[in-house]
Design an enzyme around this catalytic site. Structure first.
Site, PDB file in Angstrom:
ATOM      1  N   PRO A  94       0.819  -1.309  -0.070  1.00  0.00           N
ATOM      2  CA  PRO A  94       0.172  -0.070   0.489  1.00  0.00           C
ATOM      3  C   PRO A  94       1.167   1.157   0.004  1.00  0.00           C
ATOM      4  O   PRO A  94       1.379   1.384   0.625  1.00  0.00           O
ATOM      5  CB  PRO A  94      -1.065  -0.018   0.650  1.00  0.00           C
ATOM      6  N   GLU A  95       0.633   2.550  -1.116  1.00  0.00           N
ATOM      7  CA  GLU A  95       1.155   3.204  -0.665  1.00  0.00           C
ATOM      8  C   GLU A  95       0.084   4.529  -0.471  1.00  0.00           C
ATOM      9  O   GLU A  95      -1.004   3.916  -0.411  1.00  0.00           O
ATOM     10  CB  GLU A  95       1.605   3.390  -2.131  1.00  0.00           C
TER      11      GLU A  95
ATOM     12  N   HIS B 211      -3.769 -15.263   7.864  1.00  0.00           N
ATOM     13  CA  HIS B 211      -3.058 -14.124   7.941  1.00  0.00           C
ATOM     14  C   HIS B 211      -3.476 -13.004   8.665  1.00  0.00           C
ATOM     15  O   HIS B 211      -2.804 -11.687   8.680  1.00  0.00           O
ATOM     16  CB  HIS B 211      -2.243 -13.967   6.474  1.00  0.00           C
TER      17      HIS B 211
ATOM     18  N   ARG C 217       2.968 -11.112   5.477  1.00  0.00           N
ATOM     19  CA  ARG C 217       4.416 -11.190   5.522  1.00  0.00           C
ATOM     20  C   ARG C 217       4.605 -10.622   7.185  1.00  0.00           C
ATOM     21  O   ARG C 217       6.210 -10.852   7.321  1.00  0.00           O
ATOM     22  CB  ARG C 217       5.157 -10.587   4.696  1.00  0.00           C
TER      23      ARG C 217
END
Length: 256
Positions: A2-3, A86, A104
DNA sequence: TCATCCCTGTGG
DNA sequence: CCACAGGGATGA
């Protein structure tokens, strides 16, 4: 993943769901994440949710809950019962919940008294500071744009896209940009971010990014991830180099 | 200013 | 199997 645009879409989507609502409980499912629940004094009302650079800030009367999605994190609004794979954190509201899903496990969660991060001016705001700021750095312009202390919100995709639109080689020292190039860059940054916002962000092939409502982003990068494919402007194959340890895509003909 | 590390997953 | 991944903190 995400930016700025993805984070902004996340915040905008969640706002009507959580603002003014009472956070009942907070469940931490990953030992890497600190036990923030006692710090917040639950239950507590969410006064607001906002974006600070790429950080997502939930504001409570006395504390802030600050989440950074890093590479693979996302927030989802969910009214069901099952816990997706997750899931690292769950914010329980009376009418649904916010899931922090992060394969991650690089994302961060913290409680702060006030929002204080070393962030430069927001990339969506007034960029007139660039004229002077760029003069002071010899770093490659792409690396400079990725440093959140310089300008907040750009990431690897949109930095590459903005430099492509501005016709600037990402390897150029920041201080080598002339006034006309800086003017183009300012315009290009805003254009790229606004295009991405309108498209609800960028979802790459791995589908790592989805809006909190579970929808994909439709932004289509022009050069990012396009090594060997023809430049959309001139047809020259897009090249990939490494800058600041990150893959960097550009058109060797259009960007000088 | 650089490499290294943090993690896990996916695709070539 | 190895390379690579939307980010950033850290230490040399």
């Amino acid at each position: 993943m995400p930016e700025l645009p993805e984070v902004e879409i996340t915040v905008r989507t969640l706002r009507p769901k959580v603002e003014g609502k009472e956070l009942r409980a907070l469940r931490v499912l990953d030992p890497k994440i600190p036990q923030v629940s006692p710090l917040l004094g639950l239950p507590a009302k969410v006064d607001g949710i906002f974006r600070g650079g790429k950080h997502i800030v939930f504001a409570f009367p006395k504390k802030l809950l600050v989440i950074h999605l890093r590479m693979s994190g996302r927030l989802a609004w969910d009214e069901g019962e099952s816990v997706p794979k997750h899931t690292r954190l769950i914010l329980e509201f009376p009418h649904g919940r916010v899931l922090f899903i992060d394969p991650r496990r690089l994302g961060t969660v913290e409680v702060m008294e006030e929002f204080s991060k070393e962030l430069g001016p927001d990339a969506l705001g007034d960029l007139s500071f660039l004229e002077e700021a760029l003069r002071e750095s010899k770093a490659p312009i792409k690396v400079w744009l990725l440093d959140q202390r310089n300008i907040a919100g750009l990431g690897n995709i949109y930095a590459a896209e903005a430099l492509f639109l501005a016709g600037i080689d990402p390897r150029r020292p920041a201080s080598s940009l002339g006034p006309a190039e800086i003017a183009r860059l300012k315009q290009a940054i805003h254009q790229v971010l606004n295009e991405a916002l309108a498209a609800m962000g960028t979802t790459l092939s791995d589908n790592a990014y989805l809006t909190p409502a579970g929808e994909i982003g439709d932004y289509q990068p022009r050069v990012y991830g396009k090594e060997g494919l023809p430049c959309p402007t001139c047809g020259t194959p897009i090249e990939r180099v490494e800058l600041g340890g990150r893959g960097t895509y550009f058109c060797p003909r259009c960007q000088r």
